[in-house]
Write an enzyme that holds these catalytic residues in place. Structure first.
Site, PDB file in Angstrom:
ATOM      1  N   SER A   1       0.809  -1.228   0.000  1.00 52.47           N
ATOM      2  CA  SER A   1       0.000   0.000   0.000  1.00 52.47           C
ATOM      3  C   SER A   1       0.841   1.275   0.000  1.00 52.47           C
ATOM      4  O   SER A   1       0.438   2.297   0.541  1.00 52.47           O
ATOM      5  CB  SER A   1      -0.943  -0.005   1.202  1.00 52.47           C
ATOM      6  OG  SER A   1      -0.195  -0.136   2.397  1.00 52.47           O
TER       7      SER A   1
ATOM      8  N   ALA B   1       9.243   8.907   3.020  1.00 55.16           N
ATOM      9  CA  ALA B   1      10.066   9.610   2.018  1.00 55.16           C
ATOM     10  C   ALA B   1      10.046  11.109   2.301  1.00 55.16           C
ATOM     11  O   ALA B   1       8.992  11.720   2.419  1.00 55.16           O
ATOM     12  CB  ALA B   1       9.542   9.317   0.618  1.00 55.16           C
TER      13      ALA B   1
ATOM     14  N   GLY C   1      11.525  14.037  -2.047  1.00 57.69           N
ATOM     15  CA  GLY C   1      10.487  14.407  -3.001  1.00 57.69           C
ATOM     16  C   GLY C   1      10.548  13.597  -4.261  1.00 57.69           C
ATOM     17  O   GLY C   1      11.002  12.455  -4.263  1.00 57.69           O
TER      18      GLY C   1
ATOM     19  N   ASP D   1       9.774  -8.992   0.789  1.00 60.00           N
ATOM     20  CA  ASP D   1       8.774 -10.047   0.542  1.00 60.00           C
ATOM     21  C   ASP D   1       8.526 -10.291  -0.947  1.00 60.00           C
ATOM     22  O   ASP D   1       8.489 -11.427  -1.412  1.00 60.00           O
ATOM     23  CB  ASP D   1       7.434  -9.690   1.212  1.00 60.00           C
ATOM     24  CG  ASP D   1       7.562  -9.512   2.710  1.00 60.00           C
ATOM     25  OD1 ASP D   1       8.586  -9.932   3.281  1.00 60.00           O
ATOM     26  OD2 ASP D   1       6.629  -8.953   3.321  1.00 60.00           O
TER      27      ASP D   1
ATOM     28  N   HIS E   1      21.948   5.142   2.157  1.00 61.28           N
ATOM     29  CA  HIS E   1      21.763   6.596   2.225  1.00 61.28           C
ATOM     30  C   HIS E   1      22.871   7.143   3.113  1.00 61.28           C
ATOM     31  O   HIS E   1      23.106   6.629   4.200  1.00 61.28           O
ATOM     32  CB  HIS E   1      20.384   6.937   2.801  1.00 61.28           C
ATOM     33  CG  HIS E   1      19.996   8.361   2.549  1.00 61.28           C
ATOM     34  ND1 HIS E   1      20.643   9.416   3.150  1.00 61.28           N
ATOM     35  CD2 HIS E   1      19.056   8.898   1.760  1.00 61.28           C
ATOM     36  CE1 HIS E   1      20.108  10.545   2.730  1.00 61.28           C
ATOM     37  NE2 HIS E   1      19.136  10.261   1.884  1.00 61.28           N
TER      38      HIS E   1
ATOM     39  N   ARG F   1      25.087   9.252  -4.441  1.00 55.67           N
ATOM     40  CA  ARG F   1      25.048   8.607  -3.119  1.00 55.67           C
ATOM     41  C   ARG F   1      26.100   7.540  -2.904  1.00 55.67           C
ATOM     42  O   ARG F   1      26.594   7.357  -1.797  1.00 55.67           O
ATOM     43  CB  ARG F   1      23.676   7.964  -2.918  1.00 55.67           C
ATOM     44  CG  ARG F   1      22.698   8.972  -2.510  1.00 55.67           C
ATOM     45  CD  ARG F   1      21.414   8.341  -2.099  1.00 55.67           C
ATOM     46  NE  ARG F   1      20.472   9.448  -2.003  1.00 55.67           N
ATOM     47  CZ  ARG F   1      19.190   9.322  -1.948  1.00 55.67           C
ATOM     48  NH1 ARG F   1      18.646   8.122  -1.971  1.00 55.67           N
ATOM     49  NH2 ARG F   1      18.426  10.371  -1.851  1.00 55.67           N
TER      50      ARG F   1
ATOM     51  N   GLU G   1       9.841  -0.040  -5.846  1.00 53.26           N
ATOM     52  CA  GLU G   1      11.132  -0.572  -5.390  1.00 53.26           C
ATOM     53  C   GLU G   1      11.241  -2.084  -5.588  1.00 53.26           C
ATOM     54  O   GLU G   1      12.337  -2.626  -5.746  1.00 53.26           O
ATOM     55  CB  GLU G   1      11.357  -0.200  -3.913  1.00 53.26           C
ATOM     56  CG  GLU G   1      12.763  -0.467  -3.440  1.00 53.26           C
ATOM     57  CD  GLU G   1      13.055   0.100  -2.060  1.00 53.26           C
ATOM     58  OE1 GLU G   1      12.222   0.882  -1.528  1.00 53.26           O
ATOM     59  OE2 GLU G   1      14.117  -0.226  -1.497  1.00 53.26           O
TER      60      GLU G   1
HETATM   61  C1  SIN Z   1      15.430   9.484  -1.910  1.00 44.51           C
HETATM   62  O1  SIN Z   1      15.806   8.459  -1.382  1.00 44.51           O
HETATM   63  O2  SIN Z   1      15.404   9.602  -3.137  1.00 44.51           O
HETATM   64  C2  SIN Z   1      15.055  10.669  -1.090  1.00 44.51           C
HETATM   65  C3  SIN Z   1      15.561  10.521   0.267  1.00 44.51           C
HETATM   66  C4  SIN Z   1      16.076  11.827   0.778  1.00 44.51           C
HETATM   67  O3  SIN Z   1      15.261  12.675   1.092  1.00 44.51           O
HETATM   68  O4  SIN Z   1      17.279  11.985   0.884  1.00 44.51           O
END
Ligand code: SIN
Length: 545
Positions: free
Chosen positions: A14, A47, A50, A223, A244, A290, A375
């Protein structure tokens, strides 16, 4: 005896993908959407940053394409990148029409666009630092009001129903198997239901809980990937786990993200001595992609032996910081850090699964009747490293495309011969799992081992050690699975272990360093042998569970 239910489409999950697909598909068919906890327990809801899209005259689709390709380090599918970046702006405007209150500039017409690592322009539409929460709120409102959508909370998918396992055996074209829905555990009653559907759509998010430290919510146990794999669908690129760079380092709060948008607005990463360091690791500095920033932080922490690094935005005007990042400001303040005057302690944490169930341009997997979105899927957009804020974008673009395909797919599948009765879920002589420790111990073990052996920096020896430990753990979990009555924890543990094994297997295959996969033993890119996706298919690994 399992209860049997039927709907045209079964959506599992969801978050933004599941909800936006359900909303659009419900124009053509009856949709049942199941979610394993409460409907807002999703990664979407967390999130912050954005949704990246070309929404300004100063930006261009070509630039968004280029930034995505550079970030993906050679493995993006350029056609997919063009599709998603070109269709993205319309999907963002559509979200606004649904009621998402994106932040606009003072003129009320133009989006207030954020900046994030790897982007060459401001292009991230946001709702301060609570973008996902706002999108989830609006989509939940819309789906709840739709007469063709039934939402069931506390329903956890266990495995897919497969035609080759029914009494009528294989159906459809010669050699082609087919998904007929899912076995679903009703957490309230403990019963395993048969949920039949012509189309089943996996939108279960990622697998951050495979790692000890993650920005993901508890539901992120991989899952969808695990059940698709067991059912025989192809997977791709599972070695590319995105860490991240900046998760809040605090013993009292788990998984709180400090959005990349904070660096986009000028925050600097500092080491233990209070010195900026990112320039030493990448000429793009704090706004490198990243993979590069997470590796830079990891190297800096290892060098100094410190538990964290720091992110400093205190040089920006207090009012700006509070208005732009109200959620981050309030949460850090609550835990004793005033971000307007002091740096924030941060560490990298598992954040996003760039690979997943391999799908075509319409979200269809290699298994007939099975789709995957968001994802959970691997569309080819992210390649070896997702560009920041491209994930919500991919979710809404592919949800739209998949829903457009629904009438055609339904027409085809409704014409296939019936597969006969589905076997009820077999519990055999299973006993009640009273010793939670059997699950918890293995769960903790996998997460810690994955963090230590298959994290930001990998190596052949560590991967081999992890494989050995996983072989043993998987045997034990398999035995538990058939010895005990199903519990949600056991179902999730089994999925977690399978996904961990798939990550390790993929990482061991890729003998090079590319994007998010960095191994000390093969520190360079090898385009001759590895400029390709890592495809996994159960049929090629018959011994694996
Ligand atoms: C993202 O993972 O694309 C956004 C996460 C963030 O706000 O850094």
């Amino acid at each position: 005896m399992s209860t049997e239910h039927y709907s045209d489409i079964l959506v599992i999950g969801s978050g933004v993908s599941g909800l936006s697909f359900a909303l659009k598909a419900a124009q053509h068919a009856k949709v049942t959407l199941i979610t394993k906890k409460n409907k807002a327990d999703t990664a979407t809801n967390l999130a912050q940053g954005g949704i990246a899209a070309v929404l300004s005259v100063e930006d261009s689709i070509d630039d968004h394409v280029q930034d995505t390709l550079i970030s993906g380090d050679g493995l993006c599918n350029e056609e997919v990148v063009r599709i998603v970046t070109s269709e993205g702006p319309d999907r963002v405007r559509e979200l606004m029409e649904f009621g998402v209150r994106f932040q606009m500039q003072k003129n009320g017409r133009d989006f207030d666009l954020g900046m994030e690592g790897g982007h060459s322009a401001r292009r991230v539409a946001h709702v301060s630092d609570l973008t996902g929460k706002e999108i989830e709120r609006v989509l939940l409102e819309q789906t709840a009001a739709h007469p063709n959508i039934e939402i069931l909370e506390n329903h956890l998918a266990v495995d897919l129903l497969i035609a080759s396992k029914t009494t009528a055996g294989r159906t459809g074209r010669a050699g082609e198997d087919r998904c007929l829905g899912a076995y679903v555990l009703d957490r309230t009653s403990g019963a395993v239901e048969i949920r039949r559907a012509h189309i089943t759509v996996l939108c279960t998010g990622g697998c951050g809980k495979v790692y000890l430290y993650t920005t993901n919510p508890d539901i992120a146990t991989g899952d969808g990937v695990a059940i698709a794999y067991r059912a025989g669908a192809q997977l791709a690129n599972l070695e590319f786990i995105q860490f991240h760079p900046t998760c809040f380092f605090n013993p009292h709060i788990k998984n709180f993200l400090i959005s990349e948008a904070v660096r986009g607005e000028g925050a600097t990463l500092l080491n233990q001595e209070g010195k900026p360091f990112m320039q030493q690791y990448d000429p793009r500095g704090d706004l490198a992609t990243r993979d590069a920033v997470a590796r830079g932080i990891d190297a800096e922490m290892k060098k100094s032996g410190s538990d964290c690094v720091y992110l400093d935005i205190s040089h920006k005007p207090t009012e700006f910081v509070k208005k732009r990042f109200p959620n981050i400001y309030e949460t850090c303040k609550h835990y004793g850090v005033d971000i307007t005057v002091e740096p924030i302690p941060v560490v990298p944490a598992a954040h996003y699964m760039c690979g997943g169930v391999l799908v075509n341009h319409w979200g269809q997997s290699s298994l007939t009747g099975l789709m995957a979105l968001g994802e959970t899927s691997c569309t080819g957009l992210h390649g070896a490293n997702r560009l920041a804020s491209n994930s919500l974008l991919e979710a809404v673009v592919y949800a739209h495309r998949a829903a457009q395909r629904v009438p055609k797919i339904l027409a085809k599948l409704r014409n296939l011969p019936d597969c006969g009765p589905i076997q009820a879920w077999k519990t055999g002589g299973a006993a009640i799992l009273e010793e939670g420790i059997l699950v918890n111990h293995n769960w903790d073990g996998i997460r810690r081992l994955m963090w230590d052996y298959v994290g930001i920096v990998r190596g052949t020896k560590r991967l081999q050690l992890m494989r050995e430990r996983l072989d043993w753990l998987l045997k034990e979990i398999k035995a538990h699975f058939y010895d005990y009555l199903l519990t949600p924890d056991l179902v999730e543990l089994r999925n977690l272990a399978v996904v961990a094994e798939l990550i390790v297997h993929s990482a061991s295959w890729r003998k090079e360093s590319r994007g998010l996969h960095y191994t000390l033993d093969y520190p360079h890119k090898d385009d001759i042998h590895y400029l390709k996706d890592t495809i996994l298919h159960k049929a090629e690994r018959p011994t694996f569970m």
